[in-house]
Structure formats: structure tokens, C-alpha cells
Design a protein around this motif. Structure first.
Motif, PDB file in Angstrom:
ATOM      1  N   UNK A 217       9.556  10.600   3.023  1.00 32.79           N
ATOM      2  CA  UNK A 217       9.911   9.532   3.674  1.00 32.79           C
ATOM      3  C   UNK A 217       9.935   9.260   5.034  1.00 32.79           C
ATOM      4  N   UNK A 218       9.012   9.877   5.702  1.00 33.27           N
ATOM      5  CA  UNK A 218       8.871   9.987   7.367  1.00 33.27           C
ATOM      6  C   UNK A 218       8.763   8.570   7.731  1.00 33.27           C
ATOM      7  N   UNK A 219       7.890   7.568   6.966  1.00 28.93           N
ATOM      8  CA  UNK A 219       7.532   6.594   7.676  1.00 28.93           C
ATOM      9  C   UNK A 219       9.052   5.481   7.515  1.00 28.93           C
ATOM     10  N   UNK A 220       9.598   5.626   6.441  1.00 24.82           N
ATOM     11  CA  UNK A 220      10.961   4.726   6.120  1.00 24.82           C
ATOM     12  C   UNK A 220      11.789   5.304   7.222  1.00 24.82           C
ATOM     13  N   UNK A 221      12.123   6.557   7.573  1.00 28.56           N
ATOM     14  CA  UNK A 221      12.967   6.787   8.525  1.00 28.56           C
ATOM     15  C   UNK A 221      12.541   6.602  10.153  1.00 28.56           C
TER      16      UNK A 221
ATOM     17  N   UNK B 162      13.436   3.147  10.749  1.00 30.00           N
ATOM     18  CA  UNK B 162      14.693   3.038  11.178  1.00 30.00           C
ATOM     19  C   UNK B 162      15.125   3.512  12.473  1.00 30.00           C
ATOM     20  N   UNK B 163      14.550   4.742  12.696  1.00 29.89           N
ATOM     21  CA  UNK B 163      15.262   5.105  14.061  1.00 29.89           C
ATOM     22  C   UNK B 163      14.323   4.708  15.193  1.00 29.89           C
ATOM     23  N   UNK B 164      13.156   4.208  15.002  1.00 27.81           N
ATOM     24  CA  UNK B 164      12.361   3.772  16.226  1.00 27.81           C
ATOM     25  C   UNK B 164      11.444   4.699  16.776  1.00 27.81           C
ATOM     26  N   UNK B 165      11.592   6.018  16.324  1.00 21.26           N
ATOM     27  CA  UNK B 165      10.692   6.918  16.850  1.00 21.26           C
ATOM     28  C   UNK B 165       9.856   7.676  15.528  1.00 21.26           C
ATOM     29  N   UNK B 166       9.019   8.559  15.711  1.00 18.42           N
ATOM     30  CA  UNK B 166       8.507   9.191  14.690  1.00 18.42           C
ATOM     31  C   UNK B 166       9.122  10.542  14.126  1.00 18.42           C
ATOM     32  N   UNK B 167       9.599  10.358  12.830  1.00 14.22           N
ATOM     33  CA  UNK B 167      10.278  11.291  12.261  1.00 14.22           C
ATOM     34  C   UNK B 167       9.422  12.032  11.423  1.00 14.22           C
ATOM     35  N   UNK B 168       9.826  13.390  10.998  1.00 11.11           N
ATOM     36  CA  UNK B 168       8.935  14.273  10.315  1.00 11.11           C
ATOM     37  C   UNK B 168       9.597  14.321   8.945  1.00 11.11           C
ATOM     38  N   UNK B 169       8.777  14.612   7.928  1.00 10.64           N
ATOM     39  CA  UNK B 169       9.282  14.772   6.517  1.00 10.64           C
ATOM     40  C   UNK B 169       9.961  15.971   6.347  1.00 10.64           C
TER      41      UNK B 169
ATOM     42  N   UNK C 249       0.861  -1.194   0.036  1.00 10.37           N
ATOM     43  CA  UNK C 249       0.079   0.097  -0.062  1.00 10.37           C
ATOM     44  C   UNK C 249       0.830   1.287   0.113  1.00 10.37           C
ATOM     45  N   UNK C 250       0.286   2.373  -0.382  1.00  6.61           N
ATOM     46  CA  UNK C 250       1.003   3.689  -0.400  1.00  6.61           C
ATOM     47  C   UNK C 250       1.202   3.944   1.057  1.00  6.61           C
ATOM     48  N   UNK C 251       2.192   4.819   1.601  1.00  5.32           N
ATOM     49  CA  UNK C 251       2.297   5.307   2.876  1.00  5.32           C
ATOM     50  C   UNK C 251       2.139   6.906   2.861  1.00  5.32           C
ATOM     51  N   UNK C 252       0.955   7.339   3.699  1.00  7.57           N
ATOM     52  CA  UNK C 252       1.099   8.830   3.689  1.00  7.57           C
ATOM     53  C   UNK C 252       0.645   8.950   5.025  1.00  7.57           C
ATOM     54  N   UNK C 253      -0.082   9.227   5.727  1.00  7.18           N
ATOM     55  CA  UNK C 253      -0.523   9.586   7.210  1.00  7.18           C
ATOM     56  C   UNK C 253      -0.218   8.238   7.918  1.00  7.18           C
ATOM     57  N   UNK C 254      -0.353   7.241   7.315  1.00 10.40           N
ATOM     58  CA  UNK C 254       0.209   5.933   7.878  1.00 10.40           C
ATOM     59  C   UNK C 254      -1.381   5.269   8.260  1.00 10.40           C
TER      60      UNK C 254
ATOM     61  N   UNK D  17       1.914  13.284   7.910  1.00 10.00           N
ATOM     62  CA  UNK D  17       3.136  12.632   8.815  1.00 10.00           C
ATOM     63  C   UNK D  17       2.306  11.416   9.386  1.00 10.00           C
ATOM     64  N   UNK D  18       3.160  10.571   9.731  1.00  9.86           N
ATOM     65  CA  UNK D  18       2.749   9.331  10.629  1.00  9.86           C
ATOM     66  C   UNK D  18       2.355   9.893  12.282  1.00  9.86           C
ATOM     67  N   UNK D  19       1.415   9.221  13.034  1.00  8.71           N
ATOM     68  CA  UNK D  19       1.029   9.787  14.132  1.00  8.71           C
ATOM     69  C   UNK D  19       1.309   8.398  15.255  1.00  8.71           C
ATOM     70  N   UNK D  20       0.963   8.880  16.463  1.00 15.52           N
ATOM     71  CA  UNK D  20       1.336   8.143  17.676  1.00 15.52           C
ATOM     72  C   UNK D  20       0.350   6.933  17.701  1.00 15.52           C
ATOM     73  N   UNK D  21      -0.866   6.767  16.863  1.00 18.00           N
ATOM     74  CA  UNK D  21      -1.467   5.757  16.914  1.00 18.00           C
ATOM     75  C   UNK D  21      -1.463   4.496  15.838  1.00 18.00           C
ATOM     76  N   UNK D  22      -1.096   5.289  14.751  1.00 13.38           N
ATOM     77  CA  UNK D  22      -0.603   4.101  13.780  1.00 13.38           C
ATOM     78  C   UNK D  22       0.837   3.477  13.719  1.00 13.38           C
TER      79      UNK D  22
END
Lengths: 312, 312
Positions: free
Chosen positions: B207-211, B214-221, B174-179, B234-239
Motif C-alpha cells: 500500500x505504498x500509494x495509499x500511504x 496520506x503523508x504527502x511524500x513517496x513511501x515504500x512498501x 484502476x489497480x495501482x502498482x508502480x503508478x 513502488x511509486x516514483x517521482x514522475x507519477x
């Protein structure tokens, strides 16, 4: 002259070579039209159009020995691609005579499907002479895009599938170009429907079928200035009698009505279709009262649009 | 925390409000990709995107009394339209805060679906303040487009249907946007698949989700300069925790790869899809060896493209 059994045999014969295409149903478009529409999506057919059906049947109906020598046609449109792919699938050569003026994208498509192209000057006489020469040199059989009984019967199989899935359709609407699709559909509706009528949709700008039904003899197009570039061709003596006997009516549509219907199909239904395909919906929208609350089948004839110029 | 039964309940809950979308299969695209691809066509979903699923579930999960006061979101994309149409179907008001800079065509779409628009200056702060004010004035509930558990579970129902039809899929992309979509799909694949993996596809340009994985915490675009305009969020703390647990991998794709995949889907499959949707096929084509000869599901996320500028 024709029978249900004959059409069933045609369908069985071509099934291994074609896709059984899906039927789409859009509540938004139903709302806009005031009818219950069932779109048989031949834009999802192999090579992107219903022509695959007729080409396949016509080749398979040739005697084996003759078949092996290949087939020839002169066309710059979907039938050239369909004949090329059908011949490739069956394992025989397809010789395609194309005017040198044909767009490169169409030449490329024929090549992709394995067709052997002969270019010629862009006149009907040159096309016919080249096809004739190829027949003499190779022994290949000439196949006409629409005025051939086996082609007509093949085109009718889209409506057979549509009626197998939705047996209660009250009318099926198809675009009218050379007349193969509408004639085949009318036979299928006659033999497989329950009192299901067939109505043709034709641009005012290429209304040979409408005027032919009026006068009772084959009329020629006076203009072909239509966005429906698959609909510029003429009726023939094989399909006209079938159309006279089995098609209820031809509805003519204006160019702006075709464009509006095209926009609705792309935007609301999210499918890529050729302008020619949109004439059928345009006819339903033009004569809303005629179709109101009816169950209406629509044959989406194809989806081969040159997107390169538009999108990318 | 989640269970198969919970997802089944979500699916049953929203079924009266959504379309069960078709799954398309293209031998041409299989040939190009070297895989066996099954496209779940959410471009055919009501209002043209999967977001209809999550919006419907989120509204239906509100307590009845709260539901009646309506819902509010700030979005200029598909979620605004989805929330408007879902609210209309359920019979409650939807308040949509949109930046005044949003294209007229998007404002019109929200209005068509019955959304009540409040325009505001184009900053996140203004959007949030306006949403807050509307909540206080009307008692409406705020719903987030992707970082909401009920939204996530709703989005997962597309993959449930895909797996019901094709239980042997080995991976879903699937595509990844907000997650929300990738998280919901991953839950569905976990509970309804037979060892079915979920892979996300994301533009290098967002590529916020990819990063984050990798880092184990929510990164921003760092950039959002992508043609996939639905993927800038952006990804969020629920997804994110669901993605960490259930998504195998995120594959990043270049802009030219997205455009090439988009062209293949329009030209070969004859369907109208958003650029965002093409990232999933782009990922399969970028890492062909990973997917070779596998049975791969692809979620086509939506088909809302402004064709007026392109075609008509």
C-alpha cells in the motif's frame, strides 16, 4: 421447408432475452492457424452458453396457455441451466429432472437460475419416467436439448449475428454434440451467407455424427470418453436431415488436439471456454490446408467450467 | 503541464501498434456490485497487458538515431514482454535484464517477443549495474516500467478509448502498482471525461500509494505479500505528483477480496485476467455504497497467467 424470413423471425423473437455476443479476432491465433478466424463468443452469452438461444425460442413458440404451465427437461448440462433462466425471464416455471449423481455445482447453477429440480436415479429410463410424471402432474411441456426444431432454429441465431457482422465468411465451424448447434448454424449459413459452408467438429471419442453422415442413418456413440463433456449426446431425427442436407463435412479430432486448442484459446485469447468449444479450433488446426487463408467463423459454444477445483 | 492535445497525439502515435481493446459489460456483475460497470479489457491487448501502450509510446518518443540503438530495461514482468514486442514491431533491439531466478515461462515469453535477455543475480544492484553496462556497450536507452512520463501518457490511452466509447462514466478504477497506469488514467479522465474521477485500488499488502497520498511524500512498501504480483512495485517521482493532483482516492483491499473478485471475473465474465487486475473490482465491492448506481469504468490491466500449472 425453412426460410430466411423464418430464421429472421426467430432472431427477432429471442433478441429481448439474449445477449448479442461479441466476435473476437486474434492475430496470434491467426498466425498459429494460417487462417483468418472470427470467434463468436457464446461463452459471453447469458448463463454462459449458446443453449440460451434455443431454449428461449422453444419456450416462446409454445401456445400461450401451454407456456404458462411451464416446461420440463432432463439434463445435467447447459440446457438445464438455459431452460431455467429462459423460463425465469419469460415468467414461467422450469422443471429439471437431474440424476442424483450430478455434481452439486450444476445443481446449484440450475437453482440459481430458478429451475425446480427433481432428482432421480442416474439412468435414462428413470429420467424419462420422472419427466413424464411431471408433465402429467403439471401440464408442463417437454423440451429436448437438441432434437427440437425450435431449439435448432434458436441455436442458429448465433451464426446469423456472426454473418451480419462478417458477411464474407467462407466457412463456419461448430462443435457437434446433440446436433442442434451445427444444424441451426448450417441453416443460418445457407440463408445468410454468401456460399458459406458449415463444418462440424467432433471428438473421435464421440463421433456419432461423423459415422451417421457416412452411413446415411443415425448411428450411436460407441464411446464417450472425451474431455468435451457437452459432446457426448446423440444426434436425433429432427437435426440429422438438416445436417445431411446443409453440413459439408464433419472433422474428427483427437483428445490431445482438443486440449492443445483449449490451451491456445485460454492463453492467447484470454477467454474462459469449455473444452467442448475447443473442438472447432482443433479441427481447423488439424486440417490446416483446408482452411488456409480462408475467412473462418468459429462458434465458441460456452464457458461454463468449474473453476473452483482449478483456481481457488 | 499536460494537455488534451498531447494525450490525443500519444494515442494517434501508438494506434498502429496496439489493439483497440473491447469494453465488456456484465449484467450479472452489475447485480452483484449494485453499479453499472464497464470493463476495458487490456487482457486482450497485444502481449496481454496495458503495458504495451506505454512501452510503445516511450520508444516512439526517442529521437530516431537514439531509437535505432535500442532500448533496455530490467524487469521480470509484463513490461519486459511489452518492451520486447514494441521494439520488435518498431524494428529495434530490446535488451532485457532479468534475474536468473525469474520463472522460465517469463524468460520464454520475452524471447518469443524478440527480447535479448541478460541474466544476472537477483538483486536490484545487479540488475541496475547490468542495465548500465548494456547502455554503455550498445548506446541503448533505459526505459522505466512506470516512472517515465512517456510511459505514463501511453498507459492513459486505455482510458481515452474507454471514455470515447462511454463518455458519461463518473469514475474509473484502476489497480495501482508502480503508478504508471493510475497516473495516465487520471490524466485521461481529467481531459476526456465529464467530471470523471479516478480511483486507485491497491492491496493492503503493498500500500505504498495509499500511504504516500496520506503523508504527502513517496513511501515504500513495508510488505509485498500479495497475490497481485504486478502490484509490488513502488511509486516514483514522475507519477506521484500526477497521482497527488488527479487521483481522488486510493482504496485498499484485502487478499481474500482480491481472490473473490478474481473468481467473479473468471466465472461470471468468462475472461482470463491476472490477479492484479481483480483489485479494481475488489475495491468497488468493498465500498459498495460509494459506487452504488454509478457508471464506473474498470481497467482490466492484463491477462498473463501461467495456466500450465493450473489447467493442463
Amino acid at each position: 421447408m425453412h426460410s430466411k424470413e423464418e430464421l429472421e423471425e426467430v432472431h427477432q423473437r429471442i433478441l429481448p432475452y439474449i445477449h448479442k455476443t461479441p466476435v473476437l479476432h486474434s492475430s496470434l491465433v491467426n498466425e498459429i492457424s494460417g487462417t483468418d478466424l472470427f470467434f463468436k463468443c457464446e461463452n459471453f452469452q447469458r448463463m454462459g452458453a449458446f443453449k440460451m438461444r434455443g431454449a428461449t425460442n422453444a419456450i416462446l413458440q409454445l401456445p400461450k396457455e401451454q407456456q404458462q404451465k411451464g416446461v420440463v427437461t432432463h439434463s445435467s448440462g447447459n440446457f438445464a441451466q438455459a431452460l431455467s433462466l429462459a423460463a425465469k425471464s419469460i415468467g414461467i416455471p422450469a422443471y429439471i429432472v437431474m440424476p442424483s449423481s450430478a455434481p452439486q455445482v450444476k445443481k446449484n447453477a440450475v437453482k440459481t437460475y430458478g429451475g425446480i429440480i427433481t432428482e432421480c436415479p442416474p439412468s435414462l429410463k428413470d429420467r424419462e419416467e420422472n419427466a413424464q410424471r411431471i408433465m402429467q402432474e403439471t401440464g408442463a411441456s417437454f423440451l429436448h436439448p437438441s432434437n427440437d426444431t425450435n431449439v435448432i432454429l434458436g441455436q442458429g441465431t448465433a451464426a446469423i449475428e456472426l454473418l451480419q457482422e462478417y458477411p464474407d465468411l467462407e466457412v463456419i465451424v461448430t462443435p457437434v454434440g446433440g446436433g442442434g448447434l451445427v444444424a441451426g448454424t448450417a441453416l443460418a449459413a445457407h440463408f445468410f451467407g454468401k456460399n458459406c459452408k458449415t463444418i462440424g467438429a467432433e471428438p473421435f471419442e464421440a463421433d456419432d455424427a461423423y459415422r451417421s453422415l457416412q452411413s446415411g442413418k443415425i448411428e450411436t456413440n460407441k464411446t464417450t470418453n472425451t474431455i468435451g463433456d457437452g459432446l457426448k449426446t446423440q444426434l436425433g431425427d429432427k437435426n440429422f436431415p438438416i445436417i445431411q442436407q446443409y453440413v459439408s463435412e464433419i472433422i474428427r479430432v483427437e483428445e490431445n488436439e482438443i486440449i492443445e486448442a483449449l490451451r491456445i484459446i485460454w492463453e492467447r485469447m484470454k477467454i474462459v471456454v469449455e473444452p467442448s468449444s475447443a473442438t472447432a479450433l482443433a479441427a481447423v488446426l488439424r486440417e490446416k490446408e483446408k482452411f488456409r487463408n480462408k475467412k473462418v467463423g468459429i462458434i465458441i459454444s460456452g464457458g461454463n467450467v468449474d473453476l473452483s477445483q482449478l483456481l481457488f
